[in-house]
Enzyme design. Structure first.
Site, short mmCIF file in Angstrom:
data_model
loop_
_atom_site.label_atom_id
_atom_site.label_comp_id
_atom_site.label_asym_id
_atom_site.label_seq_id
_atom_site.Cartn_x
_atom_site.Cartn_y
_atom_site.Cartn_z
N CYS A 113 -9.32 -23.78 -1.82
CA CYS A 113 -7.90 -23.39 -1.70
C CYS A 113 -7.51 -23.11 -0.25
CB CYS A 113 -7.60 -22.19 -2.58
SG CYS A 113 -7.99 -22.47 -4.30
N HIS A 235 -0.49 -19.54 -0.22
CA HIS A 235 -1.22 -20.25 -1.28
C HIS A 235 -0.78 -19.64 -2.61
CE1 HIS A 235 -4.17 -21.91 -3.85
NE2 HIS A 235 -4.92 -20.83 -3.93
N ASN A 265 -1.95 -22.91 -9.88
CA ASN A 265 -2.77 -22.94 -8.66
C ASN A 265 -3.24 -24.37 -8.44
OD1 ASN A 265 -4.72 -22.76 -6.69
ND2 ASN A 265 -5.74 -20.97 -7.56
O1 UT7 Z 1 -7.16 -19.92 -5.55
C1 UT7 Z 1 -8.34 -19.26 -5.21
C2 UT7 Z 1 -8.35 -17.90 -5.53
N1 UT7 Z 1 -8.20 -17.58 -6.95
C3 UT7 Z 1 -7.48 -16.52 -7.23
O2 UT7 Z 1 -6.86 -15.98 -6.36
C4 UT7 Z 1 -7.50 -15.94 -8.64
C5 UT7 Z 1 -7.74 -14.46 -8.53
N2 UT7 Z 1 -7.75 -13.74 -9.78
C6 UT7 Z 1 -6.68 -13.64 -10.57
O3 UT7 Z 1 -5.65 -14.24 -10.32
C7 UT7 Z 1 -6.76 -12.70 -11.77
O4 UT7 Z 1 -7.94 -11.96 -11.69
C8 UT7 Z 1 -6.70 -13.45 -13.11
C9 UT7 Z 1 -5.30 -13.97 -13.36
C10 UT7 Z 1 -7.70 -14.59 -13.14
C11 UT7 Z 1 -7.04 -12.49 -14.26
O5 UT7 Z 1 -6.21 -11.35 -14.22
P1 UT7 Z 1 -6.84 -9.89 -14.35
O6 UT7 Z 1 -5.71 -8.95 -14.40
O7 UT7 Z 1 -7.84 -9.72 -13.25
O8 UT7 Z 1 -7.53 -9.93 -15.77
P2 UT7 Z 1 -9.06 -9.70 -16.15
O9 UT7 Z 1 -9.91 -10.81 -15.66
O10 UT7 Z 1 -9.42 -8.31 -15.79
O11 UT7 Z 1 -8.98 -9.81 -17.73
C12 UT7 Z 1 -8.34 -8.81 -18.54
C13 UT7 Z 1 -8.55 -9.11 -20.00
C14 UT7 Z 1 -10.02 -9.33 -20.35
O12 UT7 Z 1 -10.21 -8.77 -21.63
P3 UT7 Z 1 -10.93 -7.33 -21.78
O13 UT7 Z 1 -12.27 -7.50 -21.16
O14 UT7 Z 1 -10.03 -6.38 -21.03
O15 UT7 Z 1 -10.94 -7.12 -23.26
C15 UT7 Z 1 -10.14 -10.85 -20.47
O16 UT7 Z 1 -11.17 -11.25 -21.35
O17 UT7 Z 1 -7.89 -10.34 -20.34
C16 UT7 Z 1 -8.80 -11.24 -21.00
N3 UT7 Z 1 -8.41 -12.60 -20.68
C17 UT7 Z 1 -7.43 -13.26 -21.32
N4 UT7 Z 1 -6.62 -12.89 -22.33
C18 UT7 Z 1 -5.69 -13.78 -22.74
C19 UT7 Z 1 -8.92 -13.42 -19.73
N5 UT7 Z 1 -8.27 -14.59 -19.73
C20 UT7 Z 1 -7.35 -14.52 -20.72
C21 UT7 Z 1 -6.35 -15.41 -21.18
N6 UT7 Z 1 -5.56 -14.99 -22.18
N7 UT7 Z 1 -6.17 -16.64 -20.66
#
Ligand code: UT7
Length: 308
Positions: A113, A235, A265
């Site tokens: 990225c 980005h 993304n």
């Molecule tokens: O381009 C290069 C760089 N990449 C990035 O910048 C991405 C960086 N990260 C992010 O954008 C965020 O961390 C995400 C959008 C990927 C995730 O958001 P988050 O607020 O960090 O969520 P999380 O990973 O802490 O997940 C929260 C909950 C989890 O469930 P539990 O463990 O709290 O029960 C996940 O299992 O959401 C669950 N979860 C989902 N639920 C519904 C993960 N993916 C999904 C989904 N739909 N697609």
């Protein structure tokens, strides 16, 4: 001598995939995807569309906007992490598809990225060293082929697309400063072997920290502050990361070009895609200061400051 952007172009595949479409494929909701990332829909390349095909469309539009002939281009850099094949480079394929026969160098830039920022910095070095005069810099990705479509933690985040700029040597200001970084210790947090996997939360925290740091570093070196920036073209990975960076800069969101909701993304393609949108709709105007920043797997990250 400066490197000035004299034309931009972009291309998105025709097919779109909405969050509602994804609800039917994995255990997710529009609400979750939108509130966590800001994404509403993304574009997906057709089966026969390659990264070089997306790059070709974006490049032709940039060439047209610049009012140059393809053969004026004496260097091609394609930032991509989803090349047509392991080799030859997508840049060589693109050179041929554009009909460029002048023998100028062409190569791919792999910084995931962070790729577009890396490629712009490199093109600027070539121009300022007198090694190139007119450079085509492209960010192009078909990430949809690197996703596990059953993994809800990744498949909802990415999209396909391409953006291109023509940089030309000029005595008028253009790229004012740029800064690149990498730290390979964190390479396991976001990787593709060959399917993309990511520790989302760790990447999120890392991204917010290093983007704020690099932007501050660049502005300090340029004796500028956030108040001098007309447009942040970041980005487009996650709206919350973008908001955090803008806040750190003291920049209102009305100064930020956002495409994440419609594009998702698109890795190395996201900045030139967003840039082209804001150039074509007239937001970006001559004399304005534009700041671009990105972070990606590796980790790689960087920022560029441009006078338009
Ligand atoms: O381009 C290069 C760089 N990449 C990035 O910048 C991405 C960086 N990260 C992010 O954008 C965020 O961390 C995400 C959008 C990927 C995730 O958001 P988050 O607020 O960090 O969520 P999380 O990973 O802490 O997940 C929260 C909950 C989890 O469930 P539990 O463990 O709290 O029960 C996940 O299992 O959401 C669950 N979860 C989902 N639920 C519904 C993960 N993916 C999904 C989904 N739909 N697609």
């Amino acid at each position: 001598m400066y490197s000035r952007i004299i034309g931009t172009g972009s291309y998105l595949p025709a097919k779109t995939l909405t969050n509602y479409d994804l609800e039917k494929r994995v255990d997710t909701t529009h609400e979750w995807i939108f509130t966590r990332s800001g994404i509403v829909e993304r574009h997906i390349a057709a089966e026969n569309e390659l990264t070089s095909d997306l790059a070709l469309q974006a490049s032709q539009r940039a060439i047209e906007a610049a009012g140059i002939a393809a053969d004026d281009i004496d260097l091609i850099i394609v930032a991509t992490t989803s090349p047509d094949q392991a080799f030859p480079s997508t840049a060589c394929v693109l050179q041929d598809k554009l009909g460029i026969r002048n023998g100028g160098p062409a190569f791919d830039m792999q910084a995931v990225c962070g790729g577009f920022v890396y490629a712009m910095n490199t093109a600027d070095m070539y121009i300022r060293a007198g090694q190139a005069r007119t450079v085509l810099v492209v960010g192009a990705e078909v990430l949809s082929r690197m996703l596990d479509w059953e993994d809800r933690t990744t498949c909802v985040l990415f999209g396909d697309g391409a953006g291109a700029v023509i940089l030309q040597a000029s005595e008028q200001p253009g790229i004012l400063a740029s800064k690149l970084h990498a730290d390979g210790r964190h390479r396991q947090m976001l990787k593709a072997d060959p399917i993309i996997s990511m520790d989302g939360q760790a990447v999120f925290k890392f991204a917010v920290k290093v983007l704020s740091d690099v932007v501050e570093e660049l502005l300090e070196e340029s004796n500028l502050s956030g108040a001098d920036i007309d447009w942040l073209v970041p980005h487009q990975a996650n709206i919350r990361i973008i908001e955090a960076t803008a806040k750190k800069l003291g920049l209102g969101m009305e100064h930020v070009v956002l495409t994440v909701s419609r594009h998702g993304n698109t890795s190395a393609a996201s900045i030139p895609l967003a840039l082209d949108v804001a150039v074509r709709d007239g937001r970006i105007q001559a004399g304005q200061k534009i700041l671009m920043e990105a972070v990606g797997g590796g980790f790689t990250w960087g920022a560029i400051l441009i006078e338009w």
